[in-house]
Scaffold this active site. Structure first.
Site, PDB file in Angstrom:
ATOM      1  N   GLU A 133       0.941  -1.060  -0.171  1.00 20.67           N
ATOM      2  CA  GLU A 133       0.056  -0.271  -0.198  1.00 20.67           C
ATOM      3  C   GLU A 133       0.912   1.192  -0.049  1.00 20.67           C
ATOM      4  OE1 GLU A 133      -1.351   3.026   3.153  1.00 20.67           O
ATOM      5  OE2 GLU A 133      -2.278   0.779   3.754  1.00 20.67           O
TER       6      GLU A 133
ATOM      7  N   GLU B 238       6.619   3.695  11.612  1.00 20.64           N
ATOM      8  CA  GLU B 238       5.262   3.599  11.902  1.00 20.64           C
ATOM      9  C   GLU B 238       5.222   2.394  13.291  1.00 20.64           C
ATOM     10  OE1 GLU B 238       2.782   2.764   8.962  1.00 20.64           O
ATOM     11  OE2 GLU B 238       2.467   4.782   8.110  1.00 20.64           O
TER      12      GLU B 238
END
Length: 767
Positions: free
Chosen positions: A52, A130
């Site tokens: 993604e 992240e």
């Protein structure tokens, strides 16, 4: 005029959903791929999420600097993506003139991504940043702990976000799996594309057919069924966590219905009884997982009393019994009205996402009602026989409340920037307080905020410095009723009774905590210390002014009646701005990551050039800090108006780079040459056409001009933007870099030794 919809299947297998909504002024696309983290090989955790990210890094036709993210940001829109367990979503919203360009880039990046090793190497570091932030976030850890209650054989209990160690870029098997995943799932038959906007259906269809044809042809691929959620064992959790197997189709919509009734704050509901007994101040329901007849969902209590856990559980089970025994028509009617109000008020992006996910904003159809019956039957019982249902919600009424003919106070400014159509009104009320307000005052409206939110009304109470500010947006009839109730709550507020009702502040990301603190830091004014517990003294010396926007004549009359209850004295707005100087302000935040906000305030005459400079810097800031230096995944820059002060705002959250070094990098970006192009200038001018702006943004713009005490119109702003030249930008950059430029730095670390930044020479970045 109601929305018109259309559904069709293209030759490449893609399911195309179209929605013409004439009230909208922007357009949106939402593309769902029926594949997610659980569809990737267990050997490579995070592969789907990694792909993604890679898709946004440019294609041969649209390189990164002209890809979807830069294009949408340049048009003043919104873009994002999300990888879930069995789905991946890509979505954006832009002014209608930019819709074709955004749709072309979206489809192209999914069809022909560049997956070269350099891009993968850089983006893996972003994924790792992240992961570090996720591992330090208490809320994320709490959700992961909830997932451990299911069977260890179910993929829900595993790790799927990805990090530097799980994404083995140099392993040929990983590269093969990455490309195979893209080839297998990123094809027409595995996708649903939803387009929504004010354009006619035929125009939307033509756009969808033209650009979605780029996507590869392929049949729908059956996703592997998951193992048993519980594997025959009871749920291992003491939380209000519920698991289901073998639910019929439509279960996700049934869960929406159930969540609405559990979080219903009206008198007579479960939540209202919980609040009355002070067992909790609020709750939310989260669907953690829903696929192939399985569902896992959680009722989270905010400000809860842990000693009441057993009683809360019993009361909730009694509420389940009440829902099972209540007239289905009455409950479904309330849900349908709530959904219709949302459909009539949300923006294009929310509508497109609801359609692409198969959860449209309307009442339950026959399939969902069948699923609801099965869902309710599977819930635990407490044997409660009778529970009167809440009365009809007055905030869902579209008719105006009664008016007694009183005139609006002179302290209310009636703005004309929003059209008086009834569905998008805004009212802001601001008090200057003589003494410090009790902390509990900000929680005084919490139950009403939940009730208003369910009726698609935004209600917010803020306390920047010596001010108290009430904001309310939504359909004008609902706004007037909500404001009247809010004023009633505030006038009846008692510090003594409110002490037990305070909810603990939700844990948030460090950068979001800094953003929440920015208005107070900019106001730079504090009320006198609170020396008495008397609440009467709070209002006795308070002065207020307000702004109404988007109300018709009847709405203004009804609003005037509601405002008779405003505590304090009406007064002309106090537009004296605080003196601004270069400041570093430490703000304690949760989590262990470094975070910094840099706000560079500008004089009114500099703000047109400032808007253009911020517009031109968005790409370079993202490219330098996120792509090249890989400081972290939370990187942004924009022009913002806060507390009536306009300026450039930069924000960075990083797991490894200290705030002072972040500031040095920002200093270097501000010092670099910026070229003003006619295309960029025109794109920004078009963003301030009223037809291209969200009503909430228009209302915010009008209120900020009210706070600044400067007359303003969107036409004047567009003209000022058109007058900016290259020399204006260069002069502004020089002013911003001057030693006395009034920068405000908010950081979760202590102030460095002056001067800061120490020099224009950037320290070498950690590798």
């Amino acid at each position: 005029m109601p929305d018109a919809t259309r559904s069709l299947c293209l030759a490449n297998g893609l399911h195309l959903l179209l929605r013409h909504s004439p009230r909208l002024n922007r357009a949106a696309a939402a593309l769902r791929v029926r594949a997610g983290s659980h569809d990737a090989a267990a050997r490579w955790p995070g592969l789907a999420h990694f792909l993604e990210h890679l898709l946004f890094l440019g294609t041969a036709r649209f390189p990164l600097e002209d890809g979807l993210m830069r294009f949408v940001q340049g048009a003043g829109g919104h873009v994002n993506a999300s990888t879930r367990e069995r789905t991946t979503d890509f979505f954006f919203e832009v002014p209608c003139a930019a819709f074709a360009g955004g749709l072309e880039r979206l489809c192209q990046m999914l069809a022909e991504p560049l997956l070269d090793s350099a891009r993968q190497q850089r983006e893996r570091e972003v994924i790792h940043a992240e992961f570090i932030a996720w591992s330090r976030d208490a809320q994320a850890r709490g959700e992961f702990a909830l997932l451990q209650a299911v069977s260890p054989r179910h993929p829900l209990s595993g790790f799927h976000a990805g990090n530097r160690f799980s994404l083995a870029l140099h392993d040929p098997a990983f590269q093969h799996a990455l490309r195979q995943f893209h080839q297998r799932f990123y094809c027409g038959g595995q996708m649903t594309l939803s387009l929504c906007g004010p354009q006619p259906l035929d125009q939307l269809e033509a756009l969808g057919r033209r650009y979605a044809a780029q996507l590869p042809t392929g049949p729908a691929t059956a996703q592997a069924p998951p193992p048993a959620l519980l594997d025959g064992a009871p749920l291992r959790s003491t939380e209000l966590l519920f698991a289901h197997e073998h639910l019929p189709a439509g279960a996700e919509r049934a869960l929406q219905w159930l969540a609405e009734h559990i979080t219903d704050p009206r008198p007579g509901s479960w939540l209202h009884r919980v609040q009355q007994r002070q067992w909790a101040s609020a709750c939310r329901v989260r669907t953690l997982y829903a696929f192939a007849g399985q569902a896992l969902w959680h009722v989270e209590l905010l400000g809860g009393d842990a000693s009441r856990a057993a009683e809360l559980r019993t009361l909730l089970y009694q509420w389940f019994d009440a829902l099972r025994q209540a007239p289905a028509d009455q409950l479904n009617e309330h849900f349908s009205r709530v959904q219709k109000r949302r459909a009539d008020t949300v923006g294009a992006l929310q509508l497109a996402r609801a359609d692409s996910s198969g959860l449209p904003l309307n009442g339950l159809d026959e399939q969902a009602q069948h699923a609801l019956a099965a869902l309710l039957d599977s819930l635990p019982s407490a044997g409660h026989a009778h529970w009167p249902l809440p009365a009809a919600e007055a905030l869902l009424l579209d008719t105006l409340p009664a008016s007694d003919g009183v005139s609006l106070p002179a302290a209310v400014d009636v703005a004309q920037s929003l059209p008086c159509l009834g569905h998008a009104a805004s009212f802001t009320l601001r008090w200057r307080l003589p003494i410090a307000a009790p902390a509990a005052l900000l929680q005084a409206l919490q139950p009403l905020q939940a009730r208003a939110s369910q009726a698609s009304v935004h209600l917010q109470l803020d306390h920047p410095g010596c001010f108290l500010q009430l904001q309310c947006r939504g359909p004008q009839a609902a706004v007037i009723r909500t404001v009247a109730l809010a004023l009633e709550h505030l006038r009846g507020f008692s510090s003594v009774t409110a002490l037990g009702e305070q909810a603990s502040a939700p844990v948030t990301m460090p950068i979001r905590a800094l953003l929440a603190h920015l208005p107070e830091a900019l106001s730079n004014q504090a009320p006198a210390p609170r020396t008495s517990i008397s609440d009467d003294a709070l209002w006795a010396g308070a002065q207020w002014h307000a702004q109404a926007n988007g109300f018709d004549a009847g709405g203004l009359q009804a609003l005037a009646t509601a405002l008779r209850a405003v505590p304090g004295q009406p007064a002309a707005g106090d537009f004296a701005r605080p003196a601004l100087s270069r400041r570093w302000q430490h703000v304690a935040t949760p989590g262990g990551e470094h975070a910094l906000l840099l706000f560079c305030p500008l004089l009114p005459g500099q703000q047109a050039a400032g808007r253009l400079l911020a517009h031109l810097l968005q790409g370079p800031v993202y490219q330098r800090l996120r792509v090249e230096l890989q400081l972290g995944y939370a990187v942004f820059s924009a022009f913002r108006q806060v507390e009536g002060i306009g300026g450039l705002l930069f924000g960075v959250q990083s797991p490894h780079t200290p705030a002072v070094r972040i500031l040095q990098h920002l200093h270097g970006i501000l010092a670099a040459a910026v070229e003003l192009t006619p295309q960029a200038q025109q794109a920004l001018i078009e963003q301030f056409e009223q037809a291209n702006m969200d009503p909430a943004d228009i209302a915010h713009w009008a209120w900020q001009h009210r706070l600044a005490g400067t007359p303003g119109s969107l036409l004047a702003l567009r003209e000022a933007l058109g007058d900016v030249c290259q020399a204006d930008l260069e002069r502004l950059q020089t002013a911003l870099l001057a030693a006395d430029a009034p920068w405000l730095c908010l950081a979760n670390t202590a102030e460095p030794a002056p001067p800061w930044p120490p020099s224009n020479e950037l320290l070498p970045e950690r590798q």
